[in-house]
Design a protein around this motif. Structure first.
Motif, short mmCIF file in Angstrom:
data_model
loop_
_atom_site.label_atom_id
_atom_site.label_comp_id
_atom_site.label_asym_id
_atom_site.label_seq_id
_atom_site.Cartn_x
_atom_site.Cartn_y
_atom_site.Cartn_z
N LEU A 67 -15.18 -22.26 1.44
CA LEU A 67 -16.17 -21.35 2.04
C LEU A 67 -16.52 -20.17 1.17
CD1 LEU A 67 -15.52 -21.14 5.82
CD2 LEU A 67 -16.83 -22.46 4.56
N VAL B 70 -4.03 -23.60 6.06
CA VAL B 70 -5.51 -23.68 6.24
C VAL B 70 -6.40 -22.67 5.88
CG1 VAL B 70 -6.89 -24.20 8.49
CG2 VAL B 70 -4.87 -25.34 8.02
N LEU C 2 -9.57 -22.66 3.57
CA LEU C 2 -11.22 -22.30 3.90
C LEU C 2 -11.68 -21.02 3.12
CD1 LEU C 2 -10.76 -22.29 7.91
CD2 LEU C 2 -11.87 -23.72 6.40
N ASN D 263 -3.56 -27.06 -0.56
CA ASN D 263 -3.34 -27.00 0.83
C ASN D 263 -1.94 -27.27 1.55
OD1 ASN D 263 -2.44 -29.74 0.27
ND2 ASN D 263 -4.54 -30.88 0.66
#
Lengths: 350, 146
Positions: free
Chosen positions: A98, A90, A94, A286
């Motif tokens: 981001l 995760v 991210l 992922n």
């Protein structure tokens, strides 16, 4: 040539909007019918693409390992670049979503005298991609001033920060100009570098040119051919409450802007722009790299076919393997003479 | 479909975010601007309506730059021959007296936050506006600054 195709496509789209905005009924088409169609195609296409990806089985861990994998206790694992836990995976997604981690890792090869090959860090793509995406996010959020009534709370502070420089009668927003600069960089990058031009297709140039045209039409609408914002907001709020009405005093440049946005929305799900959804769906990013800890079974294996170990295989074919001079883990048991005789008589009986 | 729980809930969040204005606006009373127009003795503005709607801020900045920085004329004449003062307080607001029911209507509706009122004053009442002189305006500003 390939860049020309994309350029001609965008110019043609602008001309279509310019013509339609003057034709009777054209403004209703551009301002009401197309936006509804576009948002339906965008959402439907987006869901279709994500679901079709989700239908692809990924039974095994195919992660990219961008750092030290989990190993012996005295070897330090790179927990974000090669995660072995769900939390790490995760974190990696991210970091990618981001902060564009993979672009940050971008390197550039160069040949020096010698000849020597050298690899250096190249952060320009990362920087301008980040600027572009965050400007686009700010612009989309800022547009909520035209879609919400009463205006949703986050718009005012965002507008204040974005218009911080207070230049001009209609204050310039930094995000709009940063977006144009970043898109220009990303476009020129493909055009100027020969090896990028070689691999670039119209589908690479077109979205960049389209986004540039959308940004430029928006800036022109705000600063040069100013339009009646109240009339536009009445239309856009009307669209969201399903009671749209067009005032005939909206400038033509608005229709160019909204038509190009509709084209972008329709184009989005069927193009490389779907990386917006795809970045979350990439199994190389992922999934946790735990192949050495967990046994991953292929879910559509035939349950009737039992797993078979090498030891069992060798047990069956040991004699044949020895006869063919193949190495075996376990030699033939050297049988006691009596037992061997017994065995041979039993074999003879059968 | 694999991982359907996560993916369907993520898709629902995505659709919810994209359609945010629809459910945000639903059931809320719309507040379209309602402008209080000037009295009948002022039938004509300094420019036509469409220009004023889209570009009044540019006009105000032009007046400011022209008068304060280039010593331009303080008065202008409309196409209909009406003489007006090129001034927000003494020109525009001599007809459009009610800031709340004129300026602020559209500005609030479209989240525009002009910095006019950082320096300028809105007329407190019609009588006060009519009786103001330059000195009083300056005095008034000083009082507010204190």
């Amino acid at each position: 040539m390939r860049v020309l195709q994309a350029f001609i496509a965008v110019v043609a789209l602008i001309l279509v909007a310019l013509v339609l905005a003057q034709v009777p009924g054209g403004q209703v088409l551009l301002g009401i019918v197309l936006p509804y169609l576009a948002i339906i195609v965008f959402l439907g296409g987006f869901i279709y693409r994500v679901v079709s990806w989700a239908k692809s089985p990924v039974p095994f861990r195919i992660t990219t390992t961008c750092g030290q994998a989990n190993s012996l206790p005295f070897i330090r694992q790179n927990k974000l670049d090669c995660p072995s836990t769900k939390a790490g995976a995760v974190g990696r997604v991210l970091l990618e979503v981001l902060l564009f981690r993979s672009l940050f890792r971008n390197t550039q090869a160069s040949v020096h005298d010698g000849p020597k090959l050298a690899y250096g860090s190249s952060k320009w793509l990362w920087l301008f991609a980040l600027l572009f995406h965050y400007s686009l996010l700010v612009i989309i959020l800022r547009h909520m001033r035209l879609f919400t009534d009463p205006i949703v709370g986050f718009v005012l502070p965002l507008k204040f920060i974005d218009g911080f420089l207070e230049i001009g009668a209609t204050t310039i927003y930094l995000s709009g100009f940063i977006l144009l600069a970043a898109v220009s960089f990303l476009f020129l990058r493909r055009l100027v570098k020969p090896y990028l031009r070689y691999i670039s297709l119209p589908a690479d140039y077109f979205p960049l040119l389209l986004l540039f045209a959308i940004g430029l039409s928006g800036i022109l609408m705000r600063h040069v051919f100013r339009v009646d914002v109240v009339a536009i907001k009445e239309l856009s709020v009307g669209l969201t409450t399903f009671t749209p009405a067009i005032s005939d005093e909206i400038g033509v440049v608005f229709f160019v802007h909204i038509f190009l946005v509709c084209v972008l929305l329709v184009y989005f799900p069927f193009s490389k722009l779907m990386h917006a959804g795809g970045v979350f769906m990439s199994p190389t990013r992922n999934m946790a790299n735990n192949s050495r800890m967990v046994r991953h079974k292929n879910p559509w294996n035939d349950p009737k076919i039992k797993p078979r170990s090498y030891a069992a295989y060798e047990d069956e074919f040991r004699e044949v393997m020895i006869g063919a001079d193949l190495p075996v883990d376990q030699e033939l048991a050297v049988a006691e003479p009596e037992e061997a005789a017994q065995a041979s008589t039993e074999q003879a009986k059968t | 479909m694999y991982g359907s729980g996560r993916i369907i809930s993520a898709l629902l969040v995505f659709v919810g975010l994209v359609t945010f204005p629809i459910w945000y606006n639903a059931g809320k009373a719309q507040q379209p601007p309602v402008l209080q127009m000037p009295a009948a003795e002022h039938p004509e503005c300094v420019r036509d309506v469409l220009y004023m709607r889209t570009s009044h801020m540019v006009l105000l900045n032009e007046w400011r730059d022209d008068i304060l920085r280039k010593s331009g004329p303080r008065f202008g004449v409309t196409t209909g021959g009406v003489r007006y003062e090129r001034s927000l307080q003494k020109g525009c607001m001599s007809c459009h007296r009610d800031k709340q029911n004129f300026c602020a209507q559209c500005h609030v509706y479209t989240a525009v936050d002009p910095n006019c009122w950082d320096c300028h004053l809105e007329p407190t009442s019609e009588e006060a506006l009519l009786s103001w002189t330059n000195e009083e305006v300056i005095l008034n500003e000083e009082v507010i600054l204190k």
